[in-house]
Motif scaffolding. Structure first.
Motif, mmCIF file in Angstrom:
data_model
loop_
_atom_site.group_PDB
_atom_site.id
_atom_site.type_symbol
_atom_site.label_atom_id
_atom_site.label_comp_id
_atom_site.label_asym_id
_atom_site.label_seq_id
_atom_site.Cartn_x
_atom_site.Cartn_y
_atom_site.Cartn_z
ATOM 1 N N MET A 1 0.826 -1.182 0.000
ATOM 2 C CA MET A 1 0.000 0.000 0.000
ATOM 3 C C MET A 1 0.872 1.248 0.000
ATOM 4 O O MET A 1 1.775 1.367 0.797
ATOM 5 C CB MET A 1 -0.877 -0.006 1.251
ATOM 6 N N GLU A 2 0.609 2.173 -0.893
ATOM 7 C CA GLU A 2 1.468 3.344 -1.019
ATOM 8 C C GLU A 2 1.314 4.308 0.139
ATOM 9 O O GLU A 2 2.266 4.892 0.611
ATOM 10 C CB GLU A 2 1.152 4.078 -2.335
ATOM 11 N N LYS A 3 0.094 4.485 0.613
ATOM 12 C CA LYS A 3 -0.135 5.533 1.618
ATOM 13 C C LYS A 3 -1.326 5.144 2.479
ATOM 14 O O LYS A 3 -2.358 4.730 1.981
ATOM 15 C CB LYS A 3 -0.430 6.849 0.891
ATOM 16 N N PRO A 4 -1.226 5.246 3.807
ATOM 17 C CA PRO A 4 -2.363 4.933 4.664
ATOM 18 C C PRO A 4 -3.453 5.982 4.508
ATOM 19 O O PRO A 4 -3.176 7.129 4.175
ATOM 20 C CB PRO A 4 -1.758 4.962 6.070
ATOM 21 N N LEU A 5 -4.693 5.597 4.774
ATOM 22 C CA LEU A 5 -5.800 6.529 4.623
ATOM 23 C C LEU A 5 -5.667 7.722 5.559
ATOM 24 O O LEU A 5 -5.862 8.860 5.176
ATOM 25 C CB LEU A 5 -7.127 5.811 4.922
ATOM 26 N N PHE A 6 -5.340 7.462 6.817
ATOM 27 C CA PHE A 6 -5.275 8.528 7.801
ATOM 28 C C PHE A 6 -3.878 8.585 8.402
ATOM 29 O O PHE A 6 -3.657 8.153 9.527
ATOM 30 C CB PHE A 6 -6.321 8.320 8.891
ATOM 31 N N ASP A 7 -2.942 9.119 7.648
ATOM 32 C CA ASP A 7 -1.559 9.240 8.114
ATOM 33 C C ASP A 7 -1.454 10.529 8.922
ATOM 34 O O ASP A 7 -0.957 11.535 8.451
ATOM 35 C CB ASP A 7 -0.635 9.274 6.891
ATOM 36 N N ILE A 8 -1.948 10.497 10.163
ATOM 37 C CA ILE A 8 -2.093 11.724 10.933
ATOM 38 C C ILE A 8 -1.358 11.621 12.262
ATOM 39 O O ILE A 8 -1.876 11.044 13.216
ATOM 40 C CB ILE A 8 -3.577 12.029 11.216
ATOM 41 N N PRO A 9 -0.169 12.180 12.356
ATOM 42 C CA PRO A 9 0.504 12.227 13.656
ATOM 43 C C PRO A 9 -0.254 13.171 14.581
ATOM 44 O O PRO A 9 -1.022 14.023 14.127
ATOM 45 C CB PRO A 9 1.895 12.768 13.317
ATOM 46 N N SER A 10 -0.040 13.040 15.872
ATOM 47 C CA SER A 10 -0.772 13.869 16.834
ATOM 48 C C SER A 10 -0.530 15.358 16.604
ATOM 49 O O SER A 10 -1.415 16.186 16.822
ATOM 50 C CB SER A 10 -0.377 13.496 18.268
ATOM 51 N N SER A 11 0.678 15.707 16.117
ATOM 52 C CA SER A 11 0.987 17.120 15.866
ATOM 53 C C SER A 11 0.094 17.697 14.769
ATOM 54 O O SER A 11 -0.314 18.860 14.821
ATOM 55 C CB SER A 11 2.462 17.279 15.477
ATOM 56 N N THR A 12 -0.219 16.873 13.754
ATOM 57 C CA THR A 12 -1.117 17.325 12.686
ATOM 58 C C THR A 12 -2.558 17.350 13.166
ATOM 59 O O THR A 12 -3.307 18.293 12.895
ATOM 60 C CB THR A 12 -1.003 16.404 11.456
ATOM 61 N N TYR A 13 -2.945 16.302 13.897
ATOM 62 C CA TYR A 13 -4.323 16.237 14.394
ATOM 63 C C TYR A 13 -4.656 17.437 15.268
ATOM 64 O O TYR A 13 -5.774 17.968 15.228
ATOM 65 C CB TYR A 13 -4.531 14.938 15.182
ATOM 66 N N SER A 14 -3.678 17.891 16.051
ATOM 67 C CA SER A 14 -3.918 19.014 16.958
ATOM 68 C C SER A 14 -4.186 20.319 16.207
ATOM 69 O O SER A 14 -4.736 21.263 16.766
ATOM 70 C CB SER A 14 -2.722 19.197 17.905
ATOM 71 N N THR A 15 -3.793 20.382 14.919
ATOM 72 C CA THR A 15 -4.024 21.597 14.132
ATOM 73 C C THR A 15 -5.401 21.607 13.466
ATOM 74 O O THR A 15 -5.800 22.624 12.903
ATOM 75 C CB THR A 15 -2.949 21.756 13.033
ATOM 76 N N LEU A 104 -8.917 -5.759 7.545
ATOM 77 C CA LEU A 104 -8.442 -5.035 6.371
ATOM 78 C C LEU A 104 -8.519 -3.521 6.560
ATOM 79 O O LEU A 104 -7.589 -2.795 6.194
ATOM 80 C CB LEU A 104 -9.237 -5.458 5.130
ATOM 81 N N ARG A 105 -9.619 -3.044 7.130
ATOM 82 C CA ARG A 105 -9.757 -1.603 7.349
ATOM 83 C C ARG A 105 -8.710 -1.103 8.345
ATOM 84 O O ARG A 105 -8.176 -0.005 8.213
ATOM 85 C CB ARG A 105 -11.151 -1.272 7.867
ATOM 86 N N THR A 106 -8.435 -1.911 9.350
ATOM 87 C CA THR A 106 -7.426 -1.521 10.341
ATOM 88 C C THR A 106 -6.045 -1.427 9.703
ATOM 89 O O THR A 106 -5.289 -0.483 9.961
ATOM 90 C CB THR A 106 -7.401 -2.527 11.512
ATOM 91 N N ILE A 107 -5.719 -2.380 8.852
ATOM 92 C CA ILE A 107 -4.431 -2.343 8.154
ATOM 93 C C ILE A 107 -4.345 -1.102 7.272
ATOM 94 O O ILE A 107 -3.310 -0.432 7.210
ATOM 95 C CB ILE A 107 -4.233 -3.619 7.308
ATOM 96 N N GLN A 108 -5.446 -0.755 6.611
ATOM 97 C CA GLN A 108 -5.470 0.427 5.754
ATOM 98 C C GLN A 108 -5.229 1.707 6.545
ATOM 99 O O GLN A 108 -4.670 2.679 6.021
ATOM 100 C CB GLN A 108 -6.830 0.525 5.045
ATOM 101 N N LEU A 109 -5.640 1.718 7.809
ATOM 102 C CA LEU A 109 -5.530 2.923 8.623
ATOM 103 C C LEU A 109 -4.129 3.146 9.197
ATOM 104 O O LEU A 109 -3.847 4.221 9.736
ATOM 105 C CB LEU A 109 -6.530 2.854 9.786
ATOM 106 N N GLN A 110 -3.259 2.159 9.068
ATOM 107 C CA GLN A 110 -1.935 2.296 9.690
ATOM 108 C C GLN A 110 -0.987 3.147 8.847
ATOM 109 O O GLN A 110 -1.016 3.112 7.619
ATOM 110 C CB GLN A 110 -1.317 0.921 9.941
ATOM 111 N N SER A 111 -0.160 3.888 9.536
ATOM 112 C CA SER A 111 0.857 4.720 8.908
ATOM 113 C C SER A 111 2.229 4.117 9.179
ATOM 114 O O SER A 111 2.584 3.882 10.340
ATOM 115 C CB SER A 111 0.795 6.140 9.490
ATOM 116 N N ILE A 112 2.989 3.870 8.121
ATOM 117 C CA ILE A 112 4.331 3.315 8.279
ATOM 118 C C ILE A 112 5.185 4.247 9.143
ATOM 119 O O ILE A 112 5.922 3.814 10.027
ATOM 120 C CB ILE A 112 5.008 3.111 6.905
ATOM 121 N N GLY A 113 5.044 5.546 8.893
ATOM 122 C CA GLY A 113 5.816 6.524 9.665
ATOM 123 C C GLY A 113 5.492 6.472 11.144
ATOM 124 O O GLY A 113 6.391 6.530 11.995
ATOM 125 N N GLN A 114 4.196 6.348 11.475
ATOM 126 C CA GLN A 114 3.808 6.279 12.879
ATOM 127 C C GLN A 114 4.305 4.995 13.537
ATOM 128 O O GLN A 114 4.749 5.008 14.693
ATOM 129 C CB GLN A 114 2.291 6.369 13.017
#
Length: 260
Positions: A1-15, A104-114
């Motif tokens: 998978m190229e990119k997770p659906l919600f690649d959102i670190p807490s720093s981004t979420y807080s904005t 499957l949905r849970t796997i899609q939601l994961q961010s490699i960076g996180q």
């Protein structure tokens, strides 16, 4: 998978604004429908402006709503909707597909960076505390045992009073991992508040991005929770997605630390 659906670190979420956070939660709960919705329809159903939708898409790493919908349509192909379970009772078939969807949905939601960041935080921590209550205790205990096997100093606590006391005594070089389906367990929220004030790193595994624990934690690993439950009168909803995240996190830790 190229990119997770919600690649959102807490720093981004807080904005994110309140309306953007609400929209994110709405999309999370209606992933199957979003793929076929126009931006105008989404705007009407979620009661937000089209400008809010566009702003959110850009903040979570997409060029716009169209590219986000394209990604959703591509991911739907991961789920096998062919009737390969034709000979199985309809109700049991639905149960099987519900579990398949959660994984499957849970796997899609994961961010490699996180995941990489979480692995590094676990590696750097001098001591790790894993907190969970109710049915989440089983996942917390499994994480604890595996980390101990990997020679990390790790404790697991499920007693409310002990959780509160431990959170007041933890040091900056330690790490807390919270396991909570809805992210609103009072003693876990209180413990996370204590740790936030002490600047102790916290990681939460949950299924609600808008939960109190998620907002307080330095990092949230999000799972997908189906609205269906065979025990609606009891709080025994499936923790399958949290199990999946825990396994991914620990497998990644082993892989990344094997040669260190």
């Amino acid at each position: 998978m190229e990119k997770p659906l919600f690649d959102i670190p807490s720093s981004t979420y807080s904005t994110l604004s309140e309306s953007e956070r609400y929209l994110l939660e709405y999309i999370h709960k209606n992933l199957d429908d979003i793929a076929t919705m126009s931006i105008v329809t989404l705007s009407e159903r979620a009661s937000v402006s089209t400008a809010t939708i566009v702003r959110l898409m850009k903040k979570i790493g997409y060029n716009g709503y169209t590219s986000f919908k394209y990604r959703l349509k591509q991911d739907k192909k991961m789920v096998d909707y062919d009737d390969q379970l034709g000979d199985i009772d309809v109700s049991i078939k639905q149960a099987i597909k519900k579990n398949e969807e959660e994984v499957l949905r849970t796997i899609q939601l994961q961010s490699i960076g996180q995941i990489e960041d979480a692995v590094q935080k676990i590696y750097n921590a001098e001591k790790i505390y894993v907190f969970g209550r109710g049915f989440s205790e089983m996942i917390a205990k499994e994480i604890t045992v595996k980390l101990q096997v990997l020679e990390k100093v790790c404790e697991n606590h499920d007693d409310p009073n002990i959780i509160r006391i431990k959170s007041r005594k933890m040091e900056k070089n330690e790490l807390a991992i919270f396991i909570s389906l809805n992210g609103e367990t009072p003693e876990l929220v209180e413990a996370c508040q204590n740790l936030s004030m002490k600047q102790v790193t916290t990681i939460t595994l949950t299924t609600r991005i808008d939960s109190t624990l998620s907002k307080l934690s330095d990092m949230t690993l999000l799972g997908y929770k189906s609205d269906q439950s065979l025990f609606p009168e009891y709080e025994v909803r499936s923790r399958l997605s949290l199990n999946v995240i825990a396994r991914i996190l620990l497998d990644a830790y082993v892989i990344r630390t094997r040669n260190k």
